[in-house]
Scaffold this active site. Structure first.
Site: not given
Length: 558
Positions: A54, A86, A127-128, A199, A448, A474
């Site tokens: 990522c 994640d 990233c998230d 992702c 998650e 997620s």
């Protein structure tokens, strides 16, 4: 905006005057010269690391951003912060620390900016949790700031089939039920992530990148190009130039991150059918910007904004397809033309949303990846806030992935994710899987549940089993999955008192989530209840538990 803005509102603290000889000497050692003392110092904060694909592009993009700062007359100084993957942390103890990392990122970036007295910021993340963490820091600091996303990966290929990380999680569930061979799982594992980037689907990273662009904190069109695409280098250089121009105009992050700007971000998330995590993160960013945003605002906006994007995890396409048809500006223009966006909101270009869209003239929706407003996928937005006897303070469901809006079934209760994962082979149609003690405090960290939801879907039960949790999902989760149930179990919320065999009802159209147990019985259960002991008594997780609040308020630390 401020009259006659000072280009060095903070860095004079380290560059000016006799008393700062030692500071200047240190700065000379990193490359600054006498000619640089009057230049604004721009902190270039990056979550680059080698842990996950990522963030791999961020090293390259930071260099380009610094070129842009230099070209505009500023002096860039780069530093790094942490990031948690994640995808790698999913399904085990590591996921307790993912949401915690959002706060650590915001705190660490704030700390460096306050200590080093930078005048402006270019914030790069992939990233998230690093994306909202960076935006939270920008809102706290209220400096001239521009956010840039690392970009997403491209879909993998398995024969003629496009695959992504969700296929790997779902294949595990299929394998556990004997529906997918171990060899097929291995083939997916080896092929789903072919290049650097986050992702590929409209999961949390791409959702938050899109939200940042709609919020006005990223350059128009910068959310959608894939990570390897060299257009990103151009956006990085332009971001470096933009932050210096914001300084010249006296525009800071809170001038951009207004309530109306957050409403724009929510509208775009609704139209895209984005991740449920956007609710948590936008609430947290708004709090740092001193904007009064509440969980019920998501329903208010979702009621009038249709779902337009046919994207994974529930649809056919990924972020590179969104990019191919024009990116986030296509969605924003369609919403603006329909009166569903605030066109007068200021952005990091120094222009308004409406002016930006007029400048770049994005195309109309293509009708496949992005539907026209006259032919939406769903009439209302892709997320809904639920309330009811099981979630008095709220819960979140991704309605974009639902084929039916109603489910009533029998509870199977699990205190933690691992127990639920072990039970996947035993689940039957009509079960309501309740995973509790996974909230912000109880987890801690709101793990998650993609390992579980992916396994349930891969086992062929995605339409026949409801999953309810005080944890999170997620962005890759779809189907009958309700998260962020509040109050959480460890705080004595109703989810703590559910027992095997209880009936639970979800009505997404009515936006209700109810435990069908009478009040007297629940009162008896409450009287006998004791919260479990904390999982962690030392370290960052123990500190987090003492500070974190409810998911219904963004799981913010006070």
């Amino acid at each position: 905006m401020r009259a006659q803005p000072d280009l060095k509102p903070r860095s004079r603290d380290v560059t000016d005057g006799l008393e700062r000889a030692a500071a200047r000497g240190m700065l000379r050692a990193v490359g600054m010269t006498d000619a640089d003392w009057e230049k604004p110092q721009i902190g270039v904060a990056s979550s680059w690391n080698e842990i996950t694909p990522c963030n791999l592009s961020l090293d390259r993009l930071a260099q380009a951003a610094k070129e842009g700062v230099h070209a505009a007359g500023g002096y860039p100084l780069e530093f790094a912060t942490i990031s948690v993957s994640d995808g790698i942390s999913m399904g085990h103890e590591g996921m307790h620390f993912s949401l915690i990392s959002r706060e650590v990122i915001a705190d660490s970036v704030e700390t460096v900016f306050m200590a080093e007295r930078f005048d402006g910021a270019v914030l790069l993340a992939g990233c998230d949790k690093s994306e909202p963490g960076m935006l939270m820091a920008a809102a706290r600091l209220d400096l001239a700031a521009v956010f840039l996303y690392a970009g997403s990966t491209l879909p993998g290929k398995l024969g003629d089939r496009d695959i992504n990380i969700v296929d790997a999680f779902e294949a595990v569930g299929g394998c556990l039920r004997g529906l997918v061979s171990r060899e097929e799982v291995d083939a997916i594992e080896r092929n789903f992530c072919p290049v650097e980037g986050a992702c590929a689907g409209m999961f949390t990273a791409n959702t938050m990148a899109s939200a940042a662009e709609a919020l006005g904190m990223s350059l128009p069109g910068s959310a959608s190009p894939p990570a390897p695409d060299r257009r990103r280098d151009g956006f990085a250089r332009a971001s470096g130039e933009a932050v210096v121009n914001l300084l010249r105009r006296g525009i800071t992050a809170r001038d951009i991150m207004t309530r109306e700007a957050f409403e724009n971000a929510i509208a775009v998330v609704m139209a895209l059918g984005g991740s449920t995590n956007a609710v948590l993160h936008l609430l947290a960013i708004a709090r740092e910007a001193n904007v009064d945003l509440a969980i019920d605002d998501f329903n208010r906006i979702g009621d009038r904004v249709p779902h337009l994007a046919d994207v994974k995890p529930f649809g056919r396409y990924v972020m590179s397809d969104v990019d191919r048809v024009g990116g986030v500006p296509v969605v924003m223009k369609a919403l603006l033309d329909a009166g569903l966006l605030h066109g007068d909101c200021l952005t990091v270009t120094g222009k308004t949303v409406a002016e930006n869209l007029a400048d770049i003239t994005p195309p109309d929706p293509d009708g496949k990846v992005i539907h026209a407003l006259t032919q939406p996928i769903h009439r209302t937005g892709g997320l809904a806030i639920l309330r009811g006897s099981l979630a008095p303070d709220g819960a979140v469901v991704k309605t974009a992935g639902l084929e039916s809006t109603f489910f009533e079934g029998t509870a199977r209760v699990f205190d933690g994710e691992e127990a639920a994962m072990r039970a996947v082979p035993e689940l039957r149609p009509g079960d309501v899987v309740v995973i509790r003690y996974e909230g912000p405090k109880g987890g801690p960290g709101m793990r998650e549940m993609l390992a579980v939801t992916g396994a349930i879907k891969g086992a062929g039960l995605g339409k026949d089993v409801l999953l309810v949790t005080d944890g999170r999902f997620s962005g890759g989760t779809t189907g009958f999955c309700v998260a962020h149930v509040a109050p959480e179990a460890v705080d004595g919320g109703p989810i703590a008192f559910v027992r095997d065999g209880d009936r639970i009802r979800l009505d997404a159209q009515a936006r209700t989530l109810d435990l069908l147990v009478d009040a007297d019985e629940l009162a008896k259960r409450r009287a006998d209840w004791q919260p479990p002991p904390p999982r962690y008594t030392t370290g960052v997780a123990a500190k987090y538990v003492k500070l974190v609040g409810s998911a219904s308020e963004g799981a913010i630390c006070r």
